[in-house]
Scaffold this active site. Sequence first.
Site, PDB file in Angstrom:
ATOM      1  CG  HIS A   9      -1.797   0.930   1.182  1.00 37.32           C
ATOM      2  ND1 HIS A   9      -3.106   0.879   1.675  1.00 37.32           N
ATOM      3  CD2 HIS A   9      -2.084   2.353   0.729  1.00 37.32           C
ATOM      4  CE1 HIS A   9      -3.667   1.765   1.932  1.00 37.32           C
ATOM      5  NE2 HIS A   9      -3.061   2.934   1.144  1.00 37.32           N
ATOM      6  CG  HIS A  11      -1.157   6.204  -2.506  1.00 38.75           C
ATOM      7  ND1 HIS A  11      -2.391   6.005  -3.299  1.00 38.75           N
ATOM      8  CD2 HIS A  11      -1.571   5.693  -1.221  1.00 38.75           C
ATOM      9  CE1 HIS A  11      -3.168   5.594  -2.404  1.00 38.75           C
ATOM     10  NE2 HIS A  11      -2.777   5.267  -1.298  1.00 38.75           N
ATOM     11  CD  GLU A 192      -7.436   6.613   4.355  1.00 38.66           C
ATOM     12  OE1 GLU A 192      -8.076   6.612   3.127  1.00 38.66           O
ATOM     13  OE2 GLU A 192      -6.443   7.067   4.616  1.00 38.66           O
ATOM     14  CG  ASP A 271      -0.043   8.734   0.435  1.00 39.00           C
ATOM     15  OD1 ASP A 271       0.143   9.067  -0.445  1.00 39.00           O
ATOM     16  OD2 ASP A 271      -1.166   8.564   1.172  1.00 39.00           O
TER      17      ASP A 271
HETATM   18  N1  ADE Z   1      -4.384   8.804  -2.265  1.00 36.51           N
HETATM   19  C1  ADE Z   1      -3.169   8.768  -1.691  1.00 36.51           C
HETATM   20  N2  ADE Z   1      -3.193   8.408  -0.230  1.00 36.51           N
HETATM   21  C2  ADE Z   1      -4.443   8.123   0.145  1.00 36.51           C
HETATM   22  C3  ADE Z   1      -5.261   7.741   1.172  1.00 36.51           C
HETATM   23  N3  ADE Z   1      -4.198   7.417   2.461  1.00 36.51           N
HETATM   24  N4  ADE Z   1      -6.575   7.421   1.342  1.00 36.51           N
HETATM   25  C4  ADE Z   1      -7.160   7.715   0.055  1.00 36.51           C
HETATM   26  N5  ADE Z   1      -6.478   8.037  -1.007  1.00 36.51           N
HETATM   27  C5  ADE Z   1      -5.192   8.284  -1.123  1.00 36.51           C
HETATM   28 ZN    ZN Z   2      -3.786   4.850   0.484  1.00 39.09          ZN
END
Ligand code: ADE
Ligand code: ZN
Length: 334
Positions: A9, A11, A192, A271
Amino acid sequence: MPLPKAELHLHVEGTLEPELAFRLAERNGVRLPYADTEELRKAYEFADLQSFLNLYYELMAVLRTEQDFADLADAYLTRAAAQGVRHAEIFFDPQAHIARGVPMSTVVEGLWRALGNSEAAHGVSTRLIMCFLRDESADSALETLEAARPHLDRITGVGLDSAEVGHPPAKFREVYEAAAALGLRRVAHAGEEGPPAYITEALDVLGVERVDHGLRCLEDPALVERLVRDRIPLTLCPLSNVRLRAVDALTEHPLRRMMEAGLLCTVNSDDPAYFGGYVADNYHAVRAALGLTKEQMRELARNSFLASFLADDEERRARYLAEVDAYEFSAAVP
Ligand code: ADE
Ligand code: ZN
């Protein structure tokens, strides 16, 4: 030597460190509304997911050429390798680039310059997962899948990200059906910030094999039972959850409870440039905050490979698992 692990996970746009953002801004003649990296870092104070996404999309303005995407991915892979990552399944957000006039081919071929060379350069195997932005329309997602068709030899699966609440998974039924028909693997962010019903919907309507985050499943005991029974992996991101205020503090994070309930949990960075740590930093932070044992740390690393999309290379998966089993923790780890 760090514990060998897979990152599931991540991005790629969320690995854009301030220094690289300014370097690319200069290279491309893009003006950022921050004087320097220090001032930019001061903006990394988030109240929730949306406040982070605003900055995340703003900084993408510096990504314009194939080389920009290659440099971004290569910088991530360099850091990941140093953190014990042996395999990385990497999300990207094509709609956020296409909307700025950067075509799909620039994004995918740029990322591939780094990913195609990653095993040789970094000893990290990779997969690419293309995410649809859930706050955009279902038609836009279908157009994005269509634009990706010439590049499907580079893409293993599809995902769903961006602002969750108010954008339930079912909106994307059609594009997930089309993705499945093309042989793509399916994941989605769910639970989330959104309710547990979004997790159930992602499983039932989108047919996802893995749930990204899934944190709020704990509010629905029947759902937890199902996730345990069906061995559905969750890609948890502890430092992200703290920074985006999904949990109050790392010591309050439910990861340990989730593992002890029998859920197939993995730990990831989401991220990392924005949330204060890459994947091994997440492992270390939860170990310290939750008092995880060596065997629980090993379980997380094993889970990361078990949950990965290495079905086309079981030999490699077995090799990675053997590395985890043979790993000797330093005395510092309980
Ligand atoms: N895009 C990048 N990080 C994200 C996250 N934690 N939740 C949803 N979309 C995302
Ligand atoms: Zn994410």
